[in-house]
Design an enzyme around this catalytic site. Sequence first.
Site, PDB file in Angstrom:
ATOM      1  N   HIS A 134      -5.211  -1.085  -6.644  1.00 57.60           N
ATOM      2  CA  HIS A 134      -3.943  -0.748  -6.674  1.00 57.60           C
ATOM      3  C   HIS A 134      -3.601  -1.228  -7.630  1.00 57.60           C
ATOM      4  O   HIS A 134      -4.071  -2.171  -8.549  1.00 57.60           O
ATOM      5  CB  HIS A 134      -2.712  -0.898  -5.499  1.00 57.60           C
ATOM      6  CG  HIS A 134      -1.365  -0.965  -5.839  1.00 57.60           C
ATOM      7  ND1 HIS A 134      -0.763  -1.240  -6.744  1.00 57.60           N
ATOM      8  CD2 HIS A 134      -0.916   0.165  -5.401  1.00 57.60           C
ATOM      9  CE1 HIS A 134       0.809  -0.507  -6.527  1.00 57.60           C
ATOM     10  NE2 HIS A 134       0.584   0.240  -5.456  1.00 57.60           N
ATOM     11  N   ASP A 211      -5.291  -9.353  -1.604  1.00 58.04           N
ATOM     12  CA  ASP A 211      -4.506  -8.449  -1.814  1.00 58.04           C
ATOM     13  C   ASP A 211      -4.409  -7.343  -0.121  1.00 58.04           C
ATOM     14  O   ASP A 211      -4.910  -6.575  -0.293  1.00 58.04           O
ATOM     15  CB  ASP A 211      -3.973  -7.103  -3.059  1.00 58.04           C
ATOM     16  CG  ASP A 211      -2.861  -5.775  -2.694  1.00 58.04           C
ATOM     17  OD1 ASP A 211      -2.495  -5.857  -2.248  1.00 58.04           O
ATOM     18  OD2 ASP A 211      -3.239  -5.307  -3.769  1.00 58.04           O
ATOM     19  N   GLN A 214      -1.903  -4.049   2.311  1.00 56.39           N
ATOM     20  CA  GLN A 214      -2.502  -2.668   3.373  1.00 56.39           C
ATOM     21  C   GLN A 214      -3.275  -2.845   5.033  1.00 56.39           C
ATOM     22  O   GLN A 214      -3.429  -2.287   5.509  1.00 56.39           O
ATOM     23  CB  GLN A 214      -3.611  -1.208   2.610  1.00 56.39           C
ATOM     24  CG  GLN A 214      -2.819  -0.852   1.470  1.00 56.39           C
ATOM     25  CD  GLN A 214      -1.184   0.502   2.055  1.00 56.39           C
ATOM     26  OE1 GLN A 214      -1.777   0.611   3.253  1.00 56.39           O
ATOM     27  NE2 GLN A 214      -0.895   0.335   1.038  1.00 56.39           N
ATOM     28  N   LYS A 237       6.169  -2.984   4.115  1.00 54.88           N
ATOM     29  CA  LYS A 237       4.285  -2.268   4.586  1.00 54.88           C
ATOM     30  C   LYS A 237       4.524  -2.964   6.196  1.00 54.88           C
ATOM     31  O   LYS A 237       3.267  -2.209   7.061  1.00 54.88           O
ATOM     32  CB  LYS A 237       3.133  -2.135   3.473  1.00 54.88           C
ATOM     33  CG  LYS A 237       3.464  -1.603   2.591  1.00 54.88           C
ATOM     34  CD  LYS A 237       2.494  -1.518   1.883  1.00 54.88           C
ATOM     35  CE  LYS A 237       2.681  -1.306   0.682  1.00 54.88           C
ATOM     36  NZ  LYS A 237       2.680  -0.400  -0.398  1.00 54.88           N
ATOM     37  N   CYS A 375      -1.097   5.110  -7.627  1.00 50.05           N
ATOM     38  CA  CYS A 375      -1.171   3.978  -7.651  1.00 50.05           C
ATOM     39  C   CYS A 375      -2.634   3.455  -7.896  1.00 50.05           C
ATOM     40  O   CYS A 375      -3.346   2.092  -8.299  1.00 50.05           O
ATOM     41  CB  CYS A 375       0.241   3.104  -7.953  1.00 50.05           C
ATOM     42  SG  CYS A 375       1.525   3.026  -7.949  1.00 50.05           S
TER      43      CYS A 375
HETATM   44  C1  LIG Z   1      -3.225  -2.583  -2.190  1.00 50.37           C
HETATM   45  C2  LIG Z   1      -1.510  -2.399  -2.584  1.00 50.37           C
HETATM   46  N1  LIG Z   1      -1.607  -3.441  -3.034  1.00 50.37           N
HETATM   47  C3  LIG Z   1      -0.034  -3.479  -3.484  1.00 50.37           C
HETATM   48  C4  LIG Z   1       0.504  -2.465  -3.507  1.00 50.37           C
HETATM   49  C5  LIG Z   1       2.283  -3.154  -4.198  1.00 50.37           C
HETATM   50  O1  LIG Z   1       3.520  -3.200  -3.309  1.00 50.37           O
HETATM   51  P1  LIG Z   1       5.019  -3.389  -4.068  1.00 50.37           P
HETATM   52  O2  LIG Z   1       5.190  -1.909  -4.683  1.00 50.37           O
HETATM   53  O3  LIG Z   1       5.316  -3.687  -2.199  1.00 50.37           O
HETATM   54  O4  LIG Z   1       4.770  -4.493  -4.681  1.00 50.37           O
HETATM   55  C6  LIG Z   1       0.544  -1.919  -2.229  1.00 50.37           C
HETATM   56  C7  LIG Z   1       1.519  -1.044  -2.617  1.00 50.37           C
HETATM   57  O5  LIG Z   1       1.582   0.336  -2.079  1.00 50.37           O
HETATM   58  C8  LIG Z   1      -0.648  -1.521  -1.970  1.00 50.37           C
HETATM   59  O6  LIG Z   1      -1.167  -0.631  -1.423  1.00 50.37           O
END
Ligand SMILES: Cc1ncc(COP(=O)(O)O)c(C=O)c1O
Length: 417
Positions: A134, A211, A214, A237, A375
């Site tokens: 992401h 990270d 997900q 999430k 993203c």
């Molecule tokens: C794998 C991953 N990392 C980071 C993020 C960013 O999360 P946030 O917008 O809640 O900071 C997302 C959001 O879709 C994600 O799917």
Amino acid sequence: MTDLSVARTAQQSAFDVDAIRRDFPILSQQVNGKPLVYLDNGASAQKPVAVLNAMDRYYREMHSNVHRGAHTLGDRATAAFEGARETVRDFLNAGSTREIIWTRGTTEAINLVANGLAPRLKAGDEILVSHMEHHANIVPWQMIAERTGAKVVPIQVTPEGELDLDSFNSLLNERTRILAITHVSNVLGTVNPVAPLIEQAKARGVLTLLDGAQAVPHYRPDVQALGCDFYVFSSHKLFGPTGIGVLYGKAQLLEEMPPYQGGGEMIERVSFDRTTWNTLPYKFEAGTPAIAEAVGLGAAIEYLGRLNRPAMEAAEAALLARANELVATVPGMEVIGTAKHKVPVMSFKIAGLHPSDIGTLLDQQGIAIRTGHHCAMPLMDFYGVPGTARASFAFYNTLDEVDQLFTALQKVQRLFA
Ligand SMILES: Cc1ncc(COP(=O)(O)O)c(C=O)c1O
């Protein structure tokens, strides 16, 4: 019994999905005249009554600022807030609440770590990410690389959407300082084999960040077993409120890192000659925190703790299996991301159709999916697509909803054929 009826029976008996859906009031509404089918859980998940009630009760009965110790309401708010931190510690199996930092979400947590590790980086150093990250796990590292002269290097992905382990092995070298990869891909649903990668990185003295944005909606990570230095996720999430997330970091590293933001709460003593920092975790929590949101996240994790986790994982696997089975019923449909180990996320394209048209037409039928680049533009470039349509399932989705999605996709495909 057919495979489908086995799956259906398994979902209904071990895991009473109808009862669970009653815990999520938003799911019972109509959208565009049709019962809502919410399949955009990867973007943000819905909230159970337990979370709504916990936040409501917090505001009705105990709201005040935290850590001030001046009166009873303040003590109650602090106890609820710090209780939530303990709930998160337990969820991640971290060794201490000193290692649990509240952030605004995954994005802020990664920015915090990137800034905190910047003093360790110099020109020529390498930060290993992957091609399936992401943007939140790419851009903060690029910004730090620009400041320090370090380089962000992506591990390649296979056409099936798995991490290319040969690429990892060839890129992990004496210049690598940080390995920052996603536990689960938001586009592909791939569950990465993170434990052995962390082990290899650690053997070379490389710091590791996962990270988990997900991963946590589907699994309960054990940060001590994983051995990572940092683990980050977002509450929204994980069926909790927006505006809050978590950074787990090993205490020793957090001690060594400079603070991220300055202000109240994060200091021990301030003078114009010299200011000193508060102890962990407060050193990284400048300003009044998101108190009700922390309480809400704690309630979400407690709610999940009351569910039968093996049954929940089996129910999710049945959703994905059913979706995979139905792909062949939509002419021209192609799934992007066919890794062996996946969470119930399905990115796809349909020949001749733009993803955003698919999304709009499904919405008219009450079905919410996500379309676009998710993203993850480098991954879209890798697959040579501007974007995909993505259905992402949660434990409260039903096999009937999967069927409704595919009936609607067949309709959309016929309309354009
Ligand atoms: C794998 C991953 N990392 C980071 C993020 C960013 O999360 P946030 O917008 O809640 O900071 C997302 C959001 O879709 C994600 O799917």
